[in-house]
Design an enzyme around this catalytic site. Structure first.
Site, PDB file in Angstrom:
ATOM      1  N   ARG A  66      52.084  33.332 -60.283  1.00 35.27           N
ATOM      2  CA  ARG A  66      52.384  32.668 -59.020  1.00 35.27           C
ATOM      3  C   ARG A  66      53.207  33.639 -58.175  1.00 35.27           C
ATOM      4  O   ARG A  66      54.256  34.110 -58.604  1.00 35.27           O
ATOM      5  CB  ARG A  66      53.177  31.391 -59.239  1.00 35.27           C
ATOM      6  CG  ARG A  66      53.496  30.677 -57.934  1.00 35.27           C
ATOM      7  CD  ARG A  66      54.479  29.552 -58.123  1.00 35.27           C
ATOM      8  NE  ARG A  66      54.758  28.883 -56.862  1.00 35.27           N
ATOM      9  CZ  ARG A  66      55.858  28.181 -56.620  1.00 35.27           C
ATOM     10  NH1 ARG A  66      56.782  28.059 -57.550  1.00 35.27           N
ATOM     11  NH2 ARG A  66      56.042  27.600 -55.459  1.00 35.27           N
TER      12      ARG A  66
ATOM     13  N   ARG B  11      67.893  23.061 -49.992  1.00 39.96           N
ATOM     14  CA  ARG B  11      67.494  23.728 -48.753  1.00 39.96           C
ATOM     15  C   ARG B  11      67.567  22.760 -47.581  1.00 39.96           C
ATOM     16  O   ARG B  11      67.268  21.579 -47.719  1.00 39.96           O
ATOM     17  CB  ARG B  11      66.074  24.284 -48.878  1.00 39.96           C
ATOM     18  CG  ARG B  11      65.970  25.435 -49.852  1.00 39.96           C
ATOM     19  CD  ARG B  11      64.525  25.881 -50.023  1.00 39.96           C
ATOM     20  NE  ARG B  11      64.092  25.762 -51.415  1.00 39.96           N
ATOM     21  CZ  ARG B  11      62.843  25.943 -51.831  1.00 39.96           C
ATOM     22  NH1 ARG B  11      61.895  26.237 -50.961  1.00 39.96           N
ATOM     23  NH2 ARG B  11      62.546  25.818 -53.108  1.00 39.96           N
TER      24      ARG B  11
ATOM     25  N   HIS C  67      53.574  26.059 -51.022  1.00 33.24           N
ATOM     26  CA  HIS C  67      53.068  25.069 -51.978  1.00 33.24           C
ATOM     27  C   HIS C  67      51.540  24.977 -51.929  1.00 33.24           C
ATOM     28  O   HIS C  67      50.950  23.952 -52.300  1.00 33.24           O
ATOM     29  CB  HIS C  67      53.675  23.678 -51.738  1.00 33.24           C
ATOM     30  CG  HIS C  67      55.136  23.597 -52.031  1.00 33.24           C
ATOM     31  ND1 HIS C  67      56.019  22.924 -51.224  1.00 33.24           N
ATOM     32  CD2 HIS C  67      55.875  24.116 -53.042  1.00 33.24           C
ATOM     33  CE1 HIS C  67      57.245  23.032 -51.722  1.00 33.24           C
ATOM     34  NE2 HIS C  67      57.179  23.747 -52.839  1.00 33.24           N
TER      35      HIS C  67
ATOM     36  N   ASN D 210      55.247  32.059 -64.019  1.00 32.08           N
ATOM     37  CA  ASN D 210      55.893  31.640 -62.782  1.00 32.08           C
ATOM     38  C   ASN D 210      57.351  32.044 -62.902  1.00 32.08           C
ATOM     39  O   ASN D 210      58.140  31.383 -63.577  1.00 32.08           O
ATOM     40  CB  ASN D 210      55.750  30.128 -62.593  1.00 32.08           C
ATOM     41  CG  ASN D 210      56.367  29.635 -61.299  1.00 32.08           C
ATOM     42  OD1 ASN D 210      56.961  30.397 -60.529  1.00 32.08           O
ATOM     43  ND2 ASN D 210      56.246  28.343 -61.053  1.00 32.08           N
TER      44      ASN D 210
ATOM     45  N   GLU E 114      49.852  23.187 -60.655  1.00 39.75           N
ATOM     46  CA  GLU E 114      49.765  24.530 -60.081  1.00 39.75           C
ATOM     47  C   GLU E 114      49.373  25.557 -61.135  1.00 39.75           C
ATOM     48  O   GLU E 114      48.640  26.515 -60.838  1.00 39.75           O
ATOM     49  CB  GLU E 114      51.108  24.905 -59.443  1.00 39.75           C
ATOM     50  CG  GLU E 114      51.464  24.052 -58.242  1.00 39.75           C
ATOM     51  CD  GLU E 114      52.933  24.108 -57.888  1.00 39.75           C
ATOM     52  OE1 GLU E 114      53.259  24.667 -56.830  1.00 39.75           O
ATOM     53  OE2 GLU E 114      53.752  23.595 -58.685  1.00 39.75           O
TER      54      GLU E 114
END
Length: 411
Positions: free
Chosen positions: A94, A242, A182, A9, A380
């Site tokens: 990912r 963000r 996500h 990742n 994940e």
């Protein structure tokens, strides 16, 4: 010789990695860690075993700055030296954006790399960095199967109307639509939820992935029907840095009245807003919860308020709510945030079990609650490992669905 799956990742200055035992159907974790500080002169590696014990560390201080290629080459050599009884069978990556073309994980080919590169305008702060390790592995081990796993793929099951913007076809046909992100986390939770609440998993569940990046997703019978993130991963909830959803008129104002160009606005909404921008203190929820500063309190209040707004919206999209799941860093570890969200959701029939919440669940709803509420850790990396072994052993890439390779900024 047993096989292992390496999961990568990659960000702009780091690579997180996990190693899974592919000889066991459960894919148990063997190692995890990260190389941080890429492209500066103090890159550092940390490797932990499955129990979290540090088994290796080193730094590259005083040497030329380490890049993604150097980090990948070092990881491959490390695995060869430290896992002599195992053989690296495949690498899973990912990748934030699969665009309209890829609705599931795919085996990497030169064509796939080219298509994913053309998607960079859709995720400029993520996609180019996600691709660097793919290209690096291809140079170091061209024989090694690689699989790209997408954060957008899970949401391709949404109804077309949920993915559409009210814009002319001359724009939307270029791939300008709501993608959602996500997805690997939501896919993992959709698969794990039946072990906790079989009835809720078959019904209407809303999952709150609350971390430095935050979003929410409505599931019906385990399939995504709506999500808070849209065209980019800056949409929806306020996050660590963000902004979340903004009226497009704000962007026009910043351009016309403050003279900001696209790059300055990009920096503002991705790196200088959210919890950090509102509080002026930190992007870390732990620091804000510990602070007595009124700005920290307001940032938290805004965060919780927006979660409540989106919860109502997603419940409407799903036709109701049977189950609420908290996951990711804040969702799994901040009982104060869960408490406030659940109390604000009393109108939906949510009743909190304070003792269960303080103990981090897994069930945190009271017996009288019409909605079951859970804390379920996401994984994940394991989801990527599962996709990787499936695709690699299948021997071919998944077929792309119809759609353009990328969305281009309209001229």
């Amino acid at each position: 010789m047993a096989d292992v799956i390496l999961v990568l990742n990659a960000g702009s200055s780091s690579i997180k990695f996990s190693v899974f035992d592919a000889a066991d159907r459960a894919l148990p974790l063997l190692l995890r860690g990260q190389v941080a500080g890429l492209y500066v002169e103090n890159a550092r590696l940390t490797v932990l075993d499955a129990d979290g014990k540090e088994i290796e560390s080193r730094d590259w201080a005083g040497t030329p700055a380490l890049d993604h290629d150097g980090a990948v080459a070092w990881l491959v050599d490390f695995l060869r030296a430290h896992k002599g009884d195992h053989q690296l069978a495949a690498v899973g990556h990912r990748v934030v954006h699969g665009g309209e073309r890829y609705a599931e994980a795919v085996r990497v080919t030169p064509e796939v790399i080219a298509v994913l590169g053309r998607l960079a305008p859709l995720a400029p702060l993520h996609q180019p960095h996600n691709l660097k390790p793919i290209e690096a592995v291809a140079r170091v081990r061209p024989d090694l199967p690689q699989v790209a796993c997408f954060d957008t793929a899970f949401h391709r099951a949404q109804p077309e109307v949920a993915q559409a913007f009210a814009l002319p076809p001359s724009i939307t046909q270029r791939g300008v639509r709501r993608y959602g992100f996500h997805g690997l986390s939501y896919e993992y939770i959709a698969g794990a939820l039946p072990r906790f609440d079989a009835q809720g998993a078959r019904g209407r569940a809303i999952v709150a992935h609350l971390g430095n990046g935050a979003s929410m997703c409505a599931l019906v019978n385990g399939r995504s029907v709506a999500s808070t993130m849209g065209f980019t991963a800056v949409d929806g909830l306020p996050m660590g840095t963000r902004s979340g959803t903004l009226d497009p008129g704000v962007i026009l104002y910043l351009m016309d009245e403050l003279g900001m160009d696209a790059r300055a606005i990009e920096t503002l909404i991705y790196k200088q807003s959210g919890l950090l921008g509102v509080s002026g203190i930190s992007s870390d929820m732990r620091a804000l919860l510990a602070s007595e500063d009124e700005r920290a309190r307001f940032a938290i209040a805004l965060y919780v308020y927006r979660i409540g707004r989106e919860l109502g919206s997603l419940a409407a999209a799903a036709g109701g709510i049977d189950t609420l799941v908290f996951t990711a860093g804040i969702g799994e570890n901040a009982p104060a945030i869960r408490d406030r969200v659940c109390r604000d959701a009393a109108w939906l029939g949510v009743r909190l079990d304070e003792a269960g919440n303080a103990a981090h669940g897994p069930r945190i709803s009271a017996p009288s609650s019409r909605v079951s509420v859970w804390v379920i850790p996401t994984n994940e990396e394991l989801m990527i490992a599962r996709h990787t072994i499936r695709v690699a052993r299948g021997g071919r890439a998944a077929e792309p669905v119809a759609g353009p390779d990328t969305a281009r900024t309209p001229s």
